[in-house]
Design a protein around this motif. Structure first.
Motif, PDB file in Angstrom:
ATOM      1  N   GLN A 165      40.602  46.250  36.229  1.00 41.20           N
ATOM      2  CA  GLN A 165      39.745  45.838  35.119  1.00 41.20           C
ATOM      3  C   GLN A 165      39.710  46.914  34.044  1.00 41.20           C
ATOM      4  O   GLN A 165      39.807  46.628  32.839  1.00 41.20           O
ATOM      5  CB  GLN A 165      38.324  45.576  35.624  1.00 41.20           C
ATOM      6  CG  GLN A 165      37.292  45.278  34.547  1.00 41.20           C
ATOM      7  CD  GLN A 165      37.416  43.883  33.988  1.00 41.20           C
ATOM      8  OE1 GLN A 165      37.769  42.958  34.704  1.00 41.20           O
ATOM      9  NE2 GLN A 165      37.126  43.727  32.704  1.00 41.20           N
ATOM     10  N   VAL A 304      46.864  39.403  43.140  1.00 39.82           N
ATOM     11  CA  VAL A 304      46.242  38.327  42.369  1.00 39.82           C
ATOM     12  C   VAL A 304      45.273  38.902  41.339  1.00 39.82           C
ATOM     13  O   VAL A 304      45.204  38.443  40.193  1.00 39.82           O
ATOM     14  CB  VAL A 304      45.525  37.339  43.316  1.00 39.82           C
ATOM     15  CG1 VAL A 304      44.645  36.371  42.528  1.00 39.82           C
ATOM     16  CG2 VAL A 304      46.544  36.560  44.128  1.00 39.82           C
ATOM     17  N   LEU A 305      44.496  39.928  41.723  1.00 40.32           N
ATOM     18  CA  LEU A 305      43.602  40.590  40.774  1.00 40.32           C
ATOM     19  C   LEU A 305      44.396  41.196  39.617  1.00 40.32           C
ATOM     20  O   LEU A 305      43.951  41.175  38.466  1.00 40.32           O
ATOM     21  CB  LEU A 305      42.807  41.684  41.481  1.00 40.32           C
ATOM     22  CG  LEU A 305      41.821  41.236  42.568  1.00 40.32           C
ATOM     23  CD1 LEU A 305      41.211  42.449  43.259  1.00 40.32           C
ATOM     24  CD2 LEU A 305      40.728  40.365  41.971  1.00 40.32           C
ATOM     25  N   ASP A 308      45.405  38.498  37.238  1.00 38.23           N
ATOM     26  CA  ASP A 308      44.273  38.128  36.384  1.00 38.23           C
ATOM     27  C   ASP A 308      44.268  38.949  35.095  1.00 38.23           C
ATOM     28  O   ASP A 308      44.078  38.417  33.997  1.00 38.23           O
ATOM     29  CB  ASP A 308      42.952  38.348  37.124  1.00 38.23           C
ATOM     30  CG  ASP A 308      42.748  37.364  38.268  1.00 38.23           C
ATOM     31  OD1 ASP A 308      43.425  36.323  38.278  1.00 38.23           O
ATOM     32  OD2 ASP A 308      41.911  37.658  39.141  1.00 38.23           O
ATOM     33  N   GLN A 309      44.463  40.262  35.232  1.00 39.14           N
ATOM     34  CA  GLN A 309      44.458  41.134  34.059  1.00 39.14           C
ATOM     35  C   GLN A 309      45.716  40.953  33.215  1.00 39.14           C
ATOM     36  O   GLN A 309      45.662  41.060  31.989  1.00 39.14           O
ATOM     37  CB  GLN A 309      44.314  42.594  34.492  1.00 39.14           C
ATOM     38  CG  GLN A 309      42.997  42.907  35.168  1.00 39.14           C
ATOM     39  CD  GLN A 309      41.796  42.560  34.298  1.00 39.14           C
ATOM     40  OE1 GLN A 309      41.774  42.849  33.098  1.00 39.14           O
ATOM     41  NE2 GLN A 309      40.806  41.921  34.885  1.00 39.14           N
ATOM     42  N   ASN A 311      47.242  38.137  32.816  1.00 38.53           N
ATOM     43  CA  ASN A 311      46.940  36.912  32.077  1.00 38.53           C
ATOM     44  C   ASN A 311      46.146  37.246  30.816  1.00 38.53           C
ATOM     45  O   ASN A 311      46.441  36.780  29.711  1.00 38.53           O
ATOM     46  CB  ASN A 311      46.153  35.976  32.972  1.00 38.53           C
ATOM     47  CG  ASN A 311      46.062  34.555  32.436  1.00 38.53           C
ATOM     48  OD1 ASN A 311      45.807  33.621  33.178  1.00 38.53           O
ATOM     49  ND2 ASN A 311      46.250  34.362  31.152  1.00 38.53           N
ATOM     50  N   ARG A 312      45.163  38.097  31.000  1.00 38.27           N
ATOM     51  CA  ARG A 312      44.317  38.516  29.876  1.00 38.27           C
ATOM     52  C   ARG A 312      45.112  39.289  28.822  1.00 38.27           C
ATOM     53  O   ARG A 312      44.970  39.045  27.617  1.00 38.27           O
ATOM     54  CB  ARG A 312      43.190  39.374  30.447  1.00 38.27           C
ATOM     55  CG  ARG A 312      42.266  40.013  29.467  1.00 38.27           C
ATOM     56  CD  ARG A 312      41.364  40.976  30.210  1.00 38.27           C
ATOM     57  NE  ARG A 312      40.462  41.671  29.332  1.00 38.27           N
ATOM     58  CZ  ARG A 312      39.801  42.766  29.677  1.00 38.27           C
ATOM     59  NH1 ARG A 312      39.955  43.270  30.893  1.00 38.27           N
ATOM     60  NH2 ARG A 312      38.985  43.358  28.825  1.00 38.27           N
ATOM     61  N   ARG A 367      49.161  31.781  41.711  1.00 41.49           N
ATOM     62  CA  ARG A 367      48.447  32.449  40.607  1.00 41.49           C
ATOM     63  C   ARG A 367      49.369  32.666  39.409  1.00 41.49           C
ATOM     64  O   ARG A 367      48.936  32.524  38.260  1.00 41.49           O
ATOM     65  CB  ARG A 367      47.885  33.799  41.094  1.00 41.49           C
ATOM     66  CG  ARG A 367      47.070  34.540  40.020  1.00 41.49           C
ATOM     67  CD  ARG A 367      45.858  33.726  39.626  1.00 41.49           C
ATOM     68  NE  ARG A 367      45.140  34.295  38.512  1.00 41.49           N
ATOM     69  CZ  ARG A 367      45.313  33.970  37.230  1.00 41.49           C
ATOM     70  NH1 ARG A 367      46.242  33.073  36.890  1.00 41.49           N
ATOM     71  NH2 ARG A 367      44.576  34.515  36.289  1.00 41.49           N
ATOM     72  N   MET A 371      48.786  31.204  35.666  1.00 44.65           N
ATOM     73  CA  MET A 371      48.788  32.060  34.484  1.00 44.65           C
ATOM     74  C   MET A 371      49.709  31.494  33.410  1.00 44.65           C
ATOM     75  O   MET A 371      49.324  31.385  32.236  1.00 44.65           O
ATOM     76  CB  MET A 371      49.229  33.475  34.859  1.00 44.65           C
ATOM     77  CG  MET A 371      49.309  34.425  33.676  1.00 44.65           C
ATOM     78  SD  MET A 371      49.973  36.060  34.073  1.00 44.65           S
ATOM     79  CE  MET A 371      51.720  35.677  34.210  1.00 44.65           C
ATOM     80  N   ASN A 374      48.349  28.302  31.943  1.00 47.28           N
ATOM     81  CA  ASN A 374      47.194  28.600  31.096  1.00 47.28           C
ATOM     82  C   ASN A 374      47.641  29.133  29.739  1.00 47.28           C
ATOM     83  O   ASN A 374      47.101  28.749  28.692  1.00 47.28           O
ATOM     84  CB  ASN A 374      46.293  29.612  31.796  1.00 47.28           C
ATOM     85  CG  ASN A 374      45.139  30.067  30.921  1.00 47.28           C
ATOM     86  OD1 ASN A 374      45.224  31.089  30.244  1.00 47.28           O
ATOM     87  ND2 ASN A 374      44.052  29.309  30.934  1.00 47.28           N
ATOM     88  N   PRO A 416      44.228  29.271  40.006  1.00 46.35           N
ATOM     89  CA  PRO A 416      43.722  30.493  39.379  1.00 46.35           C
ATOM     90  C   PRO A 416      43.144  31.486  40.372  1.00 46.35           C
ATOM     91  O   PRO A 416      42.949  32.653  40.023  1.00 46.35           O
ATOM     92  CB  PRO A 416      42.647  29.983  38.408  1.00 46.35           C
ATOM     93  CG  PRO A 416      42.232  28.664  38.955  1.00 46.35           C
ATOM     94  CD  PRO A 416      43.456  28.078  39.596  1.00 46.35           C
ATOM     95  N   GLN A 417      42.862  31.038  41.601  1.00 45.10           N
ATOM     96  CA  GLN A 417      42.359  31.951  42.625  1.00 45.10           C
ATOM     97  C   GLN A 417      43.452  32.420  43.580  1.00 45.10           C
ATOM     98  O   GLN A 417      43.189  33.217  44.467  1.00 45.10           O
ATOM     99  CB  GLN A 417      41.239  31.279  43.432  1.00 45.10           C
ATOM    100  CG  GLN A 417      39.976  31.026  42.631  1.00 45.10           C
ATOM    101  CD  GLN A 417      38.858  30.464  43.489  1.00 45.10           C
ATOM    102  OE1 GLN A 417      38.946  30.457  44.717  1.00 45.10           O
ATOM    103  NE2 GLN A 417      37.806  29.986  42.853  1.00 45.10           N
TER     104      GLN A 417
END
Length: 427
Positions: A165, A304-305, A308-309, A311-312, A367, A371, A374, A416-417
């Motif tokens: 994060q 996966v975490l 997530d980043q 993707n961001r 995931r 991504m 999305n 997404p999870q």
């Protein structure tokens, strides 16, 4: 001071732990004089109620506590950082951990409290100064609270989700800084990954070998305009540059140039930093993901975490207008050719290695698909072809790995999870 030296100093100060404690030391030198002067002239109750022996014991206790806090903080933090860097990525030490303001500020509080208490202890005479001892007591109490908060903060900071994060936050900040303009349907990126012709002169790198940290584009354009040149920088920011390797290629009248002025616009250091290098944020997060996918660790949830980043970050890059490989002066004359990443570079960096190492894992494959789908829904149409290419490659990889129909069907669902919230399960 030249631009590259000034940039190197700023970059160093951002990633060091000793600066705030040093500022605390300088702050103590000023504060102790001020409060001593106030105590001597304005404090109505000058005596410590429990006498000099009581004040001395309190101050000695504060000194002991702060020394213990400092030793424990540095000792345990160094061990925790080494463990976290071994499990995630060594790049997180300077990029995420040493830049943490809570850690730096807390250590600064400890140093200031220690010095202040020692200073007051040295001023004890027959009558203990109430004002000074009172401030030392408040600082000691504040140090205790700060220490307890630091333990909780460090425990949360060193978790994988907090690390990725934090890297994601830094990456978004850098992307907004490097690419300030929103995407208007097309980038100014051109194919300049080649020389326009044989250069009239080549300027080699004469310093130590290192990594290109940043480039002063405005400064180079100004120098090129001043001498009537076109300058080519044949390296990306973040690339390793050996001593003696070509740093600049010059095109035009080179008779009157001052060679030393050009290298001053390129900052070079021992390792990559994130301040002006958006791809480095992607690199760190991808490293964390593929290390988590190794057979020795086998932690797909951390991967996966990381996705997530990514993707961001990809959405942030996709919404921005990327730089071109050419820079012009105010009159529109070409002055600078440089290497910059395009949209395909960002997408391939974010997806290819994770797909290679993680396509066999249900969580990662699902995931990644979520991504890409999305991004196809949220980014402009001009960004879609590269995303569709990666989506097709992911589908081919999943088909190659999963031979059982049930496994193939499960791995082909966007989730997404990772595993547990597939789109096909929604009503």
């Amino acid at each position: 001071m030249s631009w590259n030296r000034w940039y190197g100093i700023k970059s160093y100060l951002r990633s060091t732990l000793w600066v705030v404690p040093f500022i605390a030391l300088l702050f103590y030198v000023m504060v102790i004089q001020v409060v001593d002067w106030i105590n001597a002239r304005f404090i109505v109750i000058p005596l410590w109620p429990w006498g000099t022996p009581g004040a001395q014991r309190i101050l000695e206790t504060i000194v002991t506590l702060t020394l213990t806090f400092i030793v424990f903080t540095f000792g345990s933090l160094l061990v925790a950082i080494q463990v976290a860097s071994g499990q995630l990525s060594p790049r997180i030490i300077a990029t995420a951990l040493l830049r943490d303001n809570v850690i730096r500020t807390t250590v600064g509080i400890f140093i200031f409290t220690l010095l202040f208490s020692v200073g007051v202890l040295g001023r004890l005479e027959a009558e203990a100064p109430f004002f000074l001892v009172g401030i030392a007591g408040i600082l000691g109490f504040a140090s205790l609270i700060a220490f307890l908060y630091l333990i909780d903060h460090a425990a949360r900071l060193l978790r994988p989700v907090s690390i990725v994060q934090r890297i994601g936050d830094l990456g978004c900040d850098v992307i907004e800084k490097v690419y300030p303009d929103l995407f208007d349907g097309h980038d100014s990126h051109t194919d300049s990954r080649r020389t326009i012709n044989l250069p009239d002169r080549t300027i080699p790198h004469r310093g130590k070998s290192g990594v290109i940290l940043a480039v002063n584009l405005k400064g180079l354009v100004k120098e090129a305009q001043r001498f009537g040149l076109v300058i080519e920088l044949p390296h990306f920011v973040g690339s390793f540059l050996e001593s003696g390797e070509p740093l600049f290629r010059l095109y035009g009248d080179i008779a009157k140039i001052e060679e030393r002025r050009f290298p001053q616009n390129v900052a070079i250091g021992p390792e990559r930093t994130i301040e002006r290098d958006p791809t480095f944020a992607f690199r760190i997060i991808v490293d964390i993901a593929i290390k988590a996918l190794s057979k020795a660790i086998n932690d797909p949830t951390t991967a996966v975490l990381a996705v997530d980043q990514l993707n961001r970050l990809l959405r942030k890059v996709g919404e921005r207008r990327l730089h071109g490989d050419q820079a012009f002066d105010k009159s529109g004359q070409l002055r600078l050719i440089l290497q910059t990443p395009n949209w395909e570079d960002f997408v391939q960096l974010a997806v290819r290695e994770i797909r290679f190492y993680g396509a066999e894992n249900f969580q990662v494959a699902r995931r990644l698909r979520a991504m890409l789908e999305n991004l196809l829904k949220t980014l402009p149409e001009a960004r879609h072809p590269t995303l569709r290419t990666e989506l097709d490659l992911l589908a081919d990889a999943v088909k190659t790995i999963h031979v059982l129909p049930a496994d193939l069907a499960l791995a082909s669902i966007a989730d997404p999870q990772g595993l547990g919230a597939g789109l096909s399960h929604r009503v």
